[in-house]
Design an enzyme around this catalytic site. Sequence first.
Site, PDB file in Angstrom:
ATOM      1  N   THR A 115       0.808  -1.225   0.000  1.00  0.00           N
ATOM      2  CA  THR A 115       0.000   0.000   0.000  1.00  0.00           C
ATOM      3  C   THR A 115       0.835   1.266   0.000  1.00  0.00           C
ATOM      4  O   THR A 115       0.457   2.277  -0.612  1.00  0.00           O
ATOM      5  CB  THR A 115      -0.917   0.007   1.260  1.00  0.00           C
ATOM      6  OG1 THR A 115      -1.772  -1.121   1.173  1.00  0.00           O
ATOM      7  CG2 THR A 115      -1.761   1.256   1.340  1.00  0.00           C
ATOM      8  N   ASP A 157       0.001  -7.134   4.489  1.00  0.00           N
ATOM      9  CA  ASP A 157      -0.791  -8.369   4.585  1.00  0.00           C
ATOM     10  C   ASP A 157       0.055  -9.603   4.914  1.00  0.00           C
ATOM     11  O   ASP A 157      -0.338 -10.427   5.733  1.00  0.00           O
ATOM     12  CB  ASP A 157      -1.547  -8.620   3.265  1.00  0.00           C
ATOM     13  CG  ASP A 157      -2.701  -7.636   3.071  1.00  0.00           C
ATOM     14  OD1 ASP A 157      -3.006  -6.886   4.013  1.00  0.00           O
ATOM     15  OD2 ASP A 157      -3.292  -7.627   1.969  1.00  0.00           O
ATOM     16  N   GLN A 168      -4.671 -22.095  18.505  1.00  0.00           N
ATOM     17  CA  GLN A 168      -5.471 -21.058  17.826  1.00  0.00           C
ATOM     18  C   GLN A 168      -5.497 -19.773  18.647  1.00  0.00           C
ATOM     19  O   GLN A 168      -5.857 -18.716  18.127  1.00  0.00           O
ATOM     20  CB  GLN A 168      -6.904 -21.564  17.609  1.00  0.00           C
ATOM     21  CG  GLN A 168      -6.956 -22.695  16.598  1.00  0.00           C
ATOM     22  CD  GLN A 168      -8.352 -23.290  16.441  1.00  0.00           C
ATOM     23  OE1 GLN A 168      -9.348 -22.674  16.788  1.00  0.00           O
ATOM     24  NE2 GLN A 168      -8.411 -24.496  15.902  1.00  0.00           N
TER      25      GLN A 168
HETATM   26  N1  ASP Z   1      -2.747  -5.450   0.302  1.00  0.00           N
HETATM   27  C1  ASP Z   1      -1.631  -4.645   0.758  1.00  0.00           C
HETATM   28  C2  ASP Z   1      -0.391  -5.510   0.705  1.00  0.00           C
HETATM   29  O1  ASP Z   1      -0.157  -6.299   1.585  1.00  0.00           O
HETATM   30  C3  ASP Z   1      -1.881  -4.131   2.130  1.00  0.00           C
HETATM   31  C4  ASP Z   1      -0.778  -3.277   2.714  1.00  0.00           C
HETATM   32  O2  ASP Z   1       0.239  -3.003   2.110  1.00  0.00           O
HETATM   33  O3  ASP Z   1      -0.951  -2.814   3.841  1.00  0.00           O
HETATM   34  O4  ASP Z   1       0.364  -5.400  -0.221  1.00  0.00           O
END
Ligand code: ASP
Length: 340
Positions: A12, A89, A274
């Site tokens: 992101t 992620d 878990q």
């Molecule tokens: N979907 C993005 C990724 O992991 C989320 C992020 O960067 O926070 O590349």
Amino acid sequence: MQNIFIIYTGGTIGMVQDKETGTFVPFDFELIARNLPDLARLNYKLTVHSFTPIIDSSNMRPSIWVEMAQIIKDNYEQYDGFVILHGSDTMSFSASILSFMLEGLQKPVILSGSQLPIGEIRTDARENMMTALEIASAKENGKSIIQEVCILFDNKLFRGNRSFKYHSSKFEAFRSPNYPVLAEAGIHINYNRDALLDNSGKEFILHTELDNRVGVLKLFPGISEETTRTILSADVRSIVMETFGSGNTMTDPWFLDLLADTIRGGKNIIDISQCKVGSVELGRYETSQGLKALGVTNGYDMTFESAVTKLMYLQGQLKDQAEVAYWVEQSIRGEITIND
Ligand code: ASP
């Protein structure tokens, strides 16, 4: 002047919104540099390596981990520290596997990214990146303060292999409840000295062989015999079994027999909980007492991210299944607390 190597993988932090679809898509490092004019004012010499293509980290994979680790090895002597810009992620998976691949690391490898793209007004990217750079260059008596793979997010520094992404939208996206935060950034950066790894004097060794033949069995009340059998019979060398509470499972004979058959057939079964906090304690309850005798491997308080990547790493190094199981139960990069 400190020499810092930045590896830009995507995420992101460097994304822009696609005008037609409205979705976020990765963009090149120029976008980050343009939005961070302060980079030029820093008293660091920065070298940037951008991956092609840059990716959303949901597309992360072992071949890219190997590439990242190799870049660090190739540039290890010339640089004081490394910052990896990465999507949040799967950041904890990458931080975990890199911790295993980079044995005896004596320089900081700091993964960071952001929840909002760097071009957004309220972005968390600027702060994360600047703090990551500062930590990557921090030294004392000529030695790096951080000698391990970490995640810097929202002013907190975590041991990579103890962390996981716990929030999909808060700036405070990561946690490591089973291990203390390594540093906190406020007016000063306060390091939690007692919690840091000190690899001084160790030899730095890169390991690039990974074996991803790992499966996952997540238990739930009502899981059928057929589903369990299908998962356990997958073509893998080890299975991470996510159990209840302190490592407990059902005690139905069909279930215990399936575990026993799988282990007898040469697969490892690793018991992790878990629960996000606390550890597996085999034998604490009747519902986990028999597991040890069956040959189930104790994953203690390892995160799921660490368990999966540690297996890929160990299986890449070791042919013998019993040896893999033995090393799963040892702390090799500070990823596990042994409590018995
Ligand atoms: N979907 C993005 C990724 O992991 C989320 C992020 O960067 O926070 O590349």
